[in-house]
Design a protein around this motif. Structure first.
Motif, mmCIF file in Angstrom:
data_model
loop_
_atom_site.group_PDB
_atom_site.id
_atom_site.type_symbol
_atom_site.label_atom_id
_atom_site.label_comp_id
_atom_site.label_asym_id
_atom_site.label_seq_id
_atom_site.Cartn_x
_atom_site.Cartn_y
_atom_site.Cartn_z
ATOM 1 N N ILE A 1 0.835 -1.207 0.000
ATOM 2 C CA ILE A 1 0.000 0.000 0.000
ATOM 3 C C ILE A 1 0.866 1.253 0.000
ATOM 4 O O ILE A 1 0.648 2.178 -0.792
ATOM 5 N N PHE A 2 1.856 1.307 0.867
ATOM 6 C CA PHE A 2 2.736 2.469 0.942
ATOM 7 C C PHE A 2 3.486 2.675 -0.370
ATOM 8 O O PHE A 2 3.693 3.805 -0.816
ATOM 9 N N ASN A 3 3.899 1.577 -0.988
ATOM 10 C CA ASN A 3 4.664 1.675 -2.224
ATOM 11 C C ASN A 3 3.830 2.273 -3.345
ATOM 12 O O ASN A 3 4.340 2.989 -4.213
ATOM 13 N N THR A 4 2.540 2.000 -3.330
ATOM 14 C CA THR A 4 1.644 2.520 -4.363
ATOM 15 C C THR A 4 1.186 3.943 -4.071
ATOM 16 O O THR A 4 1.094 4.775 -4.978
ATOM 17 N N ALA A 5 0.940 4.234 -2.803
ATOM 18 C CA ALA A 5 0.287 5.495 -2.451
ATOM 19 C C ALA A 5 1.247 6.634 -2.102
ATOM 20 O O ALA A 5 0.892 7.805 -2.283
#
Length: 407
Positions: free
Chosen positions: A337-341
């Protein structure tokens, strides 16, 4: 002795109901992806139908004639080269429209319609490459695309649209969706208790009272879970590949695929405070679709082992299987999630194995664009995953040998 221990661990894993529940959920996920691809393909067929393309051609011709050729005298005198490009573009579009209309009237002519459309794509890119106003450094990607299209034309190979449902496109879709989110979570649910779940039961006591070192015990468990995970996941994907191929076609195994594209910073431009990447000319190579798929399988197997290593390490650090499951799944979900957002997280996330779950991005080199770092290549991704595999296993090995186990 290791062989016997691995065999015993494999038997234990295959006898667990949890193993087959996770396996069933994995099969269900593949079925859902197949159904989603089917309906998505049906929707895209409408937008790629001759009727819809004719409508788009009419709109583009009207736009060119209104905005450029309506003042033909001025444009012809001020910029004769631009005028010629626009005129040729209109003529190409009208020729393509005629071919589409003929295909509608006579369905037998639609068989070779793709050749006309392919010629149109080639001419369009060639015209863009002739545009002197476009900096040469931005033409690298178009030249790569032109090389691929010319290869298709010269070898009489029909282009494969990404939305078409065939076995190769299905497999690519499966690997993308699983690698981004589901694969790591499934592995965490499957094997989070592989060590922590046996800290107190009699099974571990039985192993440790035998003349077997703890190192061999932990190694046998690691080998067993890696074999089980890789075999179950890849075999199911191959089965799905075969089933889709039997019903919707396998596609052309000799279809050209581009790999290994390298990038560099465009120092003449700044976007959002950083220099964007541009493709290095002639850095791309082509291989067949079958070779591309085989390499994708190998990369996915490496990613699966990296996931297993991380979950295995977590399982060895704690004594509660529920705690190890919660930690492993939370970390994997958070990383994705962090990598995408969040852009700030991508400044360090390229050092995590979770960033390399999509084989196609790693093979083509497009992953460098996502992180805006030209050094992130196929070799870099392999090294990162190998480092995580070795590092996580060594930590698990050391912890298991040193910690006290209540038996």
């Amino acid at each position: 002795m290791i062989g016997i221990l691995v065999k015993n661990e494999l038997r234990k894993l295959l006898r667990r109901s949890k193993t087959w529940i996770i396996f069933g959920l994995f099969i269900a996920a593949l079925l859902l992806i197949g159904v989603g691809d089917y309906f998505s393909g049906k929707s895209m067929e409408k937008y790629n139908s001759p009727e819809f393309k004719i409508e788009n051609i009419n709109n583009e011709v009207e736009y060119i004639e209104k905005d450029y050729l309506s003042s033909s005298k001025d444009l012809q005198n001020k910029d004769p080269e631009k005028y010629e490009q626009m005129t040729n573009r209109v003529n190409d579009l009208k020729n393509e429209k005629t071919s589409l209309e003929n295909a509608i009237k006579d369905p037998s002519k639609s068989k070779d319609l793709w050749k006309v459309q392919l010629d149109g794509q080639i001419k369009d890119i060639e015209n863009q490459l002739k545009d002197d106003t476009m900096p040469e450094r931005y033409k690298g990607q178009m030249k790569t695309q032109l090389t691929q299209l010319n290869y298709l034309k010269d070898n009489n190979i029909k282009p494969i649209n990404e939305w078409e449902l065939n076995s190769y496109n299905y497999l690519k879709s499966v690997m993308q969706i699983l690698g981004v989110f589901l694969l790591g979570i499934g592995i965490a649910l499957f094997m989070s208790d592989i060590v922590s779940g046996e800290c107190t039961p009699a099974t571990l006591k039985f192993l440790l009272i035998q003349p077997i070192s703890r190192g061999k015990v932990i190694l046998s468990k690691f080998i067993a879970v890696c074999i089980t995970s890789v075999t179950m996941i890849l075999s199911t994907e191959i089965l799905g590949f075969i089933i889709i191929g039997l019903f919707k076609g396998f596609g052309n195994s000799n279809y050209p695929m581009t790999i290994g594209t390298k990038f560099q910073y465009d120092l003449s431009k700044i976007e959002d405070g950083i220099h964007p990447l541009i493709e290095i000319a002639n850095s791309t190579t082509m291989i067949s679709l079958s070779q591309f798929t085989l390499r994708s399988f190998l990369l996915q197997a490496l990613y699966i082992i990296a996931c297993c290593s991380f979950v295995f390490m977590v399982s060895s650090l704690v004594k509660s299987s529920m705690t190890s499951m919660a930690i492993a799944t939370s970390v994997l979900i958070a990383c994705n999630i962090f990598n995408t957002a969040f852009a700030f997280f991508r400044k360090i996330s390229f050092l995590l194995f979770t960033s390399f779950g999509t084989p196609s991005d790693l093979l083509t080199g497009q992953i460098a664009i996502f992180y805006n770092k030209p050094f992130i290549t196929l070799g870099f991704g392999i090294i990162v995953m190998l480092c995580w595999i070795v590092g996580c296993y060594l930590i698990a090995h050391f912890i298991f040998k040193k910690k006290d186990i209540l038996i």
